[in-house]
Design a protein around this motif. Sequence first.
Motif, PDB file in Angstrom:
ATOM      1  N   PRO A   2     -24.484  14.832 114.466  1.00 38.74           N
ATOM      2  CA  PRO A   2     -24.865  14.730 113.050  1.00 38.74           C
ATOM      3  C   PRO A   2     -26.172  13.936 112.865  1.00 38.74           C
ATOM      4  O   PRO A   2     -26.435  12.992 113.612  1.00 38.74           O
ATOM      5  CB  PRO A   2     -23.677  13.982 112.426  1.00 38.74           C
ATOM      6  CG  PRO A   2     -22.546  14.161 113.378  1.00 38.74           C
ATOM      7  CD  PRO A   2     -23.153  14.265 114.735  1.00 38.74           C
ATOM      8  N   PHE A   3     -26.961  14.333 111.862  1.00 38.70           N
ATOM      9  CA  PHE A   3     -28.252  13.678 111.641  1.00 38.70           C
ATOM     10  C   PHE A   3     -28.083  12.185 111.350  1.00 38.70           C
ATOM     11  O   PHE A   3     -28.933  11.364 111.766  1.00 38.70           O
ATOM     12  CB  PHE A   3     -29.013  14.358 110.496  1.00 38.70           C
ATOM     13  CG  PHE A   3     -30.422  13.849 110.364  1.00 38.70           C
ATOM     14  CD1 PHE A   3     -31.369  14.129 111.350  1.00 38.70           C
ATOM     15  CD2 PHE A   3     -30.815  13.076 109.277  1.00 38.70           C
ATOM     16  CE1 PHE A   3     -32.677  13.657 111.243  1.00 38.70           C
ATOM     17  CE2 PHE A   3     -32.112  12.593 109.167  1.00 38.70           C
ATOM     18  CZ  PHE A   3     -33.050  12.889 110.151  1.00 38.70           C
ATOM     19  N   GLU A   4     -26.978  11.837 110.658  1.00 39.10           N
ATOM     20  CA  GLU A   4     -26.786  10.405 110.359  1.00 39.10           C
ATOM     21  C   GLU A   4     -26.641   9.571 111.639  1.00 39.10           C
ATOM     22  O   GLU A   4     -26.959   8.377 111.656  1.00 39.10           O
ATOM     23  CB  GLU A   4     -25.593  10.173 109.414  1.00 39.10           C
ATOM     24  CG  GLU A   4     -24.289  10.832 109.822  1.00 39.10           C
ATOM     25  CD  GLU A   4     -24.099  12.201 109.194  1.00 39.10           C
ATOM     26  OE1 GLU A   4     -22.924  12.540 108.925  1.00 39.10           O
ATOM     27  OE2 GLU A   4     -25.100  12.932 108.966  1.00 39.10           O
ATOM     28  N   ASP A   5     -26.132  10.207 112.738  1.00 40.33           N
ATOM     29  CA  ASP A   5     -26.057   9.481 114.018  1.00 40.33           C
ATOM     30  C   ASP A   5     -27.451   9.281 114.617  1.00 40.33           C
ATOM     31  O   ASP A   5     -27.691   8.315 115.343  1.00 40.33           O
ATOM     32  CB  ASP A   5     -25.178  10.239 115.020  1.00 40.33           C
ATOM     33  CG  ASP A   5     -23.698  10.178 114.640  1.00 40.33           C
ATOM     34  OD1 ASP A   5     -23.369   9.507 113.640  1.00 40.33           O
ATOM     35  OD2 ASP A   5     -22.872  10.797 115.352  1.00 40.33           O
ATOM     36  N   GLU A  24     -30.096   8.851 112.644  1.00 44.36           N
ATOM     37  CA  GLU A  24     -30.676   7.786 111.797  1.00 44.36           C
ATOM     38  C   GLU A  24     -30.131   6.412 112.146  1.00 44.36           C
ATOM     39  O   GLU A  24     -30.859   5.418 112.113  1.00 44.36           O
ATOM     40  CB  GLU A  24     -30.373   8.092 110.320  1.00 44.36           C
ATOM     41  CG  GLU A  24     -31.094   9.314 109.773  1.00 44.36           C
ATOM     42  CD  GLU A  24     -30.726   9.552 108.309  1.00 44.36           C
ATOM     43  OE1 GLU A  24     -31.639   9.523 107.464  1.00 44.36           O
ATOM     44  OE2 GLU A  24     -29.522   9.747 108.029  1.00 44.36           O
ATOM     45  N   SER A  25     -28.847   6.373 112.465  1.00 44.56           N
ATOM     46  CA  SER A  25     -28.222   5.059 112.704  1.00 44.56           C
ATOM     47  C   SER A  25     -28.474   4.537 114.111  1.00 44.56           C
ATOM     48  O   SER A  25     -28.169   3.381 114.410  1.00 44.56           O
ATOM     49  CB  SER A  25     -26.703   5.152 112.483  1.00 44.56           C
ATOM     50  OG  SER A  25     -26.115   5.972 113.490  1.00 44.56           O
ATOM     51  N   LYS A  81     -26.919   5.662 116.731  1.00 45.17           N
ATOM     52  CA  LYS A  81     -25.624   5.611 117.435  1.00 45.17           C
ATOM     53  C   LYS A  81     -25.789   5.958 118.917  1.00 45.17           C
ATOM     54  O   LYS A  81     -25.135   5.370 119.781  1.00 45.17           O
ATOM     55  CB  LYS A  81     -24.643   6.584 116.771  1.00 45.17           C
ATOM     56  CG  LYS A  81     -23.244   6.541 117.367  1.00 45.17           C
ATOM     57  CD  LYS A  81     -22.312   7.508 116.653  1.00 45.17           C
ATOM     58  CE  LYS A  81     -20.951   7.508 117.311  1.00 45.17           C
ATOM     59  NZ  LYS A  81     -20.043   8.492 116.707  1.00 45.17           N
TER      60      LYS A  81
END
Length: 619
Positions: A156-159, A161-162, A164
């Motif tokens: 996922p893109f949020e991973d 960004e974060s 992870k």
Amino acid sequence: MSMKSFPKPSELPVPEGAEGWEDIYPYYLVFQDELKEQEDEKFWFCDSQHWPTVFKPFETIGGEFAVKCLGQYNARHLMIPTAKGIDFRVHLGYLYMSPIPVPQEEVADRIADFEARVGHYFANWDDLLAQWHVKVKDTISQIEALDFSPLPEKVPFEDIESGKAMDGSERLLENYDKLIQLTYRNWQYHFEFLNLGYIAYLDFFNFCKEAFPNIPDQSIASMVQGVDMELFRPDDELKKLAKKAVELNLQSAFVNPDDADATLAAVAKLDGGQEWLQQWEDAQDPWFNFTVGNGFYGHDKYWIEHYDIPLGYIADYIRRLDDGQDIMRPTERLIAEKERIVEEYRDLLDDEAQAVFEAKRQLAVTAYPYVENHNFYIEHWTMGVFWRKVRELGTMLAELGLWDTADDMLYLNRNEIRDVLFDVVMYHGVGADAPIGAVKWPKEIARRKKIVEALKTARPAPALNTPPESITEPFTRMLWGITTEQVNQWLAGEDGDASQLKGMAASPGKVEGTARVVMHADELSEVQPGEILVAPVTAPSWGPIFGKIKATVTDIGGMMSHAAIVCREYDLPAVTGTGNASTTIKTGDKLIVDGTKGTVEIVTEPAVTGPGAHSHATA
């Protein structure tokens, strides 16, 4: 007296088609050629009470965790002076056990430790048991939360960004290890109190045997009966639901409980149906985490996943209520009988001895319910969630082409699954077409299935090698019913009168009736009212059947086996530990069962057996 010997492991024939069976189980579970001399010296008995059918490779986990953890409490926690743990092996698919004694010279050194540790538990029983419930339920919640959903097509893109910096594969690897470790944790908890329950009962038992040399074992057992047990709670919930259905006049909805969806839909349409359905919902958590098996096999069916099972029991209770029958356990009668026997024996003692007698009895009464109650929390609830998670993982891996169905995963042992999971995360991570296991495992699983099916064609030998002159280990006698007399009977084999069986006098009373042989829980629906249940072993969860039958006869089990305890609480005669009743008796045979003497007599053998034997049932 010199005894004959049972066959050595190497002397038992391998069933045709099962050649190479040893390599489907972990190496540490099978007899080793290099250790033949030592292993042939030991007496091994088959625990078909807990493991009545052949292990698929993954299913050995239950035997491994249970017997290892039982042993650690004897040998390492409680420091029981005369008993260490139980050595165990899988032979031809069945579990064999050999109790490990404490060398005589070490017994005295263990006594102070033993007294301090056991004393701590008994002095703080209620608080420690309350903590136990918190620990066990917390572990179950953690198992429930494990996620075995497929890996994402892309991170996922949020991973991104974060930061992870992981692809989800760690979840799969970590959660599988957690599944095994959390289950192992609850098996360690399982035995924290169980051995204490036996110790308290044995202490009272030994006191009574010394104070009253001629007292029957059953009279001692009767002095702790009539207790409220959580293990009976699932069955009690069904009885309450049956009573509610009669009260609300919902009987018409229960004509075909095998179709659970249709039954529940029919209830919903009737006046009062919603009230009943609310009670049905409320009963499920946690009491429907209950299996008709014993929790040790991947094929065990749980009420929470198979509503037709509890609905079938409820429908049967409704019929009995409409016939005017009392469906409740005879607890008041049992308590009255208990008080009568306690008074009878207590009055034979002087004041000082009476005080000791009552203190030991009260301790046994306090600890005794755990002997059954733990089953609900571990074998039923924990293992129910465990097998559900195993199926989730097995299904996900089947969808990747590693095998056909979730159950195919049971033909790998738990350590092999770790390799499979790395195969999966490797293929997924690098973007390859398919895991390597897709070409390896279908062929290997097919081979192992043939081996397991071939192993099932032979009944296990009841024991291996030469038995000791006398069997004194208390747990072996009380739980499994493996006594010197029982072993002698096994050795006598065909020499005795086949119509006369001898076993453990497990629950008093004498009845005559028609046999119903049940080799597997799936056959319970065939049991007719008034029949005598004959089985290799009964599971604690067969409670709803005990209200229908006249008596119980089993192949294995002692005074503290589940069959014995449950039959006493249902006031049914029982003879356990007969060795071979389930293979000697046929459905339809007329039996005289004397649970006071521990005898079973086959009176006649009608020509009609199988489904036609229903006509022989005595109501």
